[in-house]
Write an enzyme that holds these catalytic residues in place. Structure first.
Site, PDB file in Angstrom:
ATOM      1  N   GLY A  11     -10.638 -11.500  -9.342  1.00 15.57           N
ATOM      2  CA  GLY A  11      -9.317 -11.198  -8.805  1.00 15.57           C
ATOM      3  C   GLY A  11      -9.128 -11.704  -7.385  1.00 15.57           C
ATOM      4  O   GLY A  11     -10.044 -12.228  -6.754  1.00 15.57           O
ATOM      5  N   ASP A 112       0.149   1.142  -0.664  1.00 14.74           N
ATOM      6  CA  ASP A 112       1.266   1.760   0.051  1.00 14.74           C
ATOM      7  C   ASP A 112       2.286   2.368  -0.910  1.00 14.74           C
ATOM      8  O   ASP A 112       3.078   3.218  -0.532  1.00 14.74           O
ATOM      9  CB  ASP A 112       1.949   0.724   0.943  1.00 14.74           C
ATOM     10  CG  ASP A 112       2.382  -0.520   0.178  1.00 14.74           C
ATOM     11  OD1 ASP A 112       1.577  -1.042  -0.606  1.00 14.74           O
ATOM     12  OD2 ASP A 112       3.523  -0.988   0.376  1.00 14.74           O
ATOM     13  N   TYR A 135       3.740   2.068 -11.253  1.00 16.45           N
ATOM     14  CA  TYR A 135       2.584   1.466 -10.575  1.00 16.45           C
ATOM     15  C   TYR A 135       2.035   2.410  -9.503  1.00 16.45           C
ATOM     16  O   TYR A 135       0.832   2.722  -9.486  1.00 16.45           O
ATOM     17  CB  TYR A 135       2.969   0.123  -9.959  1.00 16.45           C
ATOM     18  CG  TYR A 135       1.912  -0.430  -9.024  1.00 16.45           C
ATOM     19  CD1 TYR A 135       0.702  -0.913  -9.515  1.00 16.45           C
ATOM     20  CD2 TYR A 135       2.121  -0.445  -7.642  1.00 16.45           C
ATOM     21  CE1 TYR A 135      -0.273  -1.395  -8.662  1.00 16.45           C
ATOM     22  CE2 TYR A 135       1.152  -0.936  -6.782  1.00 16.45           C
ATOM     23  CZ  TYR A 135      -0.044  -1.406  -7.290  1.00 16.45           C
ATOM     24  OH  TYR A 135      -1.015  -1.880  -6.440  1.00 16.45           O
ATOM     25  N   TRP A 160       0.757  -5.411   0.641  1.00 20.54           N
ATOM     26  CA  TRP A 160       1.243  -6.784   0.811  1.00 20.54           C
ATOM     27  C   TRP A 160       0.081  -7.778   0.878  1.00 20.54           C
ATOM     28  O   TRP A 160      -0.006  -8.630   1.761  1.00 20.54           O
ATOM     29  CB  TRP A 160       2.124  -6.887   2.056  1.00 20.54           C
ATOM     30  CG  TRP A 160       3.393  -6.096   2.017  1.00 20.54           C
ATOM     31  CD1 TRP A 160       3.628  -4.938   1.339  1.00 20.54           C
ATOM     32  CD2 TRP A 160       4.632  -6.402   2.694  1.00 20.54           C
ATOM     33  NE1 TRP A 160       4.923  -4.506   1.543  1.00 20.54           N
ATOM     34  CE2 TRP A 160       5.559  -5.384   2.367  1.00 20.54           C
ATOM     35  CE3 TRP A 160       5.022  -7.431   3.536  1.00 20.54           C
ATOM     36  CZ2 TRP A 160       6.867  -5.374   2.860  1.00 20.54           C
ATOM     37  CZ3 TRP A 160       6.314  -7.421   4.039  1.00 20.54           C
ATOM     38  CH2 TRP A 160       7.227  -6.402   3.696  1.00 20.54           C
TER      39      TRP A 160
END
Length: 310
Positions: A11, A112, A135, A160
């Site tokens: 990943g 977050d 999610y 992010w």
């Protein structure tokens, strides 16, 4: 020799962790198909089949487990809640129970998106959670399952995330910027772009401590410093890309609202995370997001320069 089990070695974060964790000892990686992106061998293990994970932990007998695998398709999660909760909620709990039974620490990554984004100052670790969608709810379920297992753990909430490889906002912007003269990017969602490499480097520092100190455990926020919008991030990407020679010119970036770009999942409007505890407890320096972007762009430019001509 220290042995580390890295779940999700292919990943975006897993690839960076393979590099950053190597100095700590032997890194045994798992991937869905048992192969690494560079052709190396790995153990086949899929978080979508959580039952296998405890068996892998017992077989490898590591000194710590690092779970870098997750269901990250935020919009698709709205129509696939069972898969999201199985991978993000159930699987981390299975890993945590296996680690607790073995008396070893688990490192895990959250998001977050466990917050509702209604705040106006950076969220602290103990602020109330209130995810807006599947999610975020599935990631929160994973956090709760890890804590309920009762073993040592480090849960890093980040945000992010991007890298020079894999699928992410940076690479999408560079692709679209090469194709179009103008882009429309949301300007009313605020957060902190954070390179996967930074997360991996801080993980190595924290894990080294956790291996030596059995009292090291808890939830910490891990992002770069500062804040911007997706629009601001896009403009910075294009400025750096032009300077590095990745793009001949920067496209115009038109600022739009979230309402003008509807998506199946609601996003938090404010995603900034307070990193005071991480910086205090582990003495790590977190660069400003703009400074952290530059080496990622430079790596992409170097990769392109080294690639053979078509």
């Amino acid at each position: 020799m220290t042995r580390l089990l890295l779940v999700g070695g292919n990943g975006q974060l897993g690839r960076e962790l393979r590099r950053s964790l190597a100095p700590l000892g032997e890194v045994v990686a798992t991937t869905r198909d048992g192969r690494l992106h560079d052709g190396g061998q790995a153990i086949a293990a899929d978080l979508d089949s959580p039952g296998r994970l405890a068996e892998v932990v017992r077989e490898v007998a590591p000194d710590a487990v690092i779970n870098a695998a997750a269901y990250t398709a935020v919009d698709r999660a709205e129509s696939e809640p069972e898969a999201a909760f199985r991978i993000n909620g159930e699987a981390p709990g299975v890993l945590a129970q296996a680690c607790a039974a073995a008396g070893i620490p688990l490192v895990h990554y959250s998001t977050d998106y466990v917050f509702d984004g209604q705040g106006s100052s950076p969220y602290r670790e103990d602020d109330p959670t209130a995810p807006l969608g599947v999610y975020g709810a599935s990631k929160l379920a994973g956090e709760q399952a890890i804590r309920a297992a009762g073993g040592r753990h480090l849960v890093f909430r980040t945000a992010w995330v991007y890298a020079a490889h894999s699928h992410n906002f940076l690479r999408t912007m560079l692709r679209l910027g090469a194709e179009r003269d103008e882009l429309r990017v949301v300007a009313d969602q605020v957060g902190t772009p954070t390179p996967a490499a930074l997360i991996a480097e801080v993980t190595a520092v924290a894990l080294r401590r956790a291996l030596d100190d059995t009292g090291t455990s808890g939830t910490l926020h891990l992002v770069a410093d500062g804040q911007t919008s997706w629009h601001g991030f896009a403009e910075a990407i294009f400025a750096e890309a032009v300077e590095a020679g990745l793009l001949p010119r920067a496209p115009r970036v038109q600022a739009i609202t979230t309402a003008e770009f509807p998506t199946p999942a609601r996003r938090p409007a404010y995603s900034c995370l307070d990193t005071t505890a991480l910086r205090r407890d582990f003495a790590v320096a977190l660069p400003h997001w703009r400074d952290a972007l530059r080496p990622v762009i430079a790596a992409l430019a170097a990769e392109r320069a080294a690639a053979p001509a078509a």
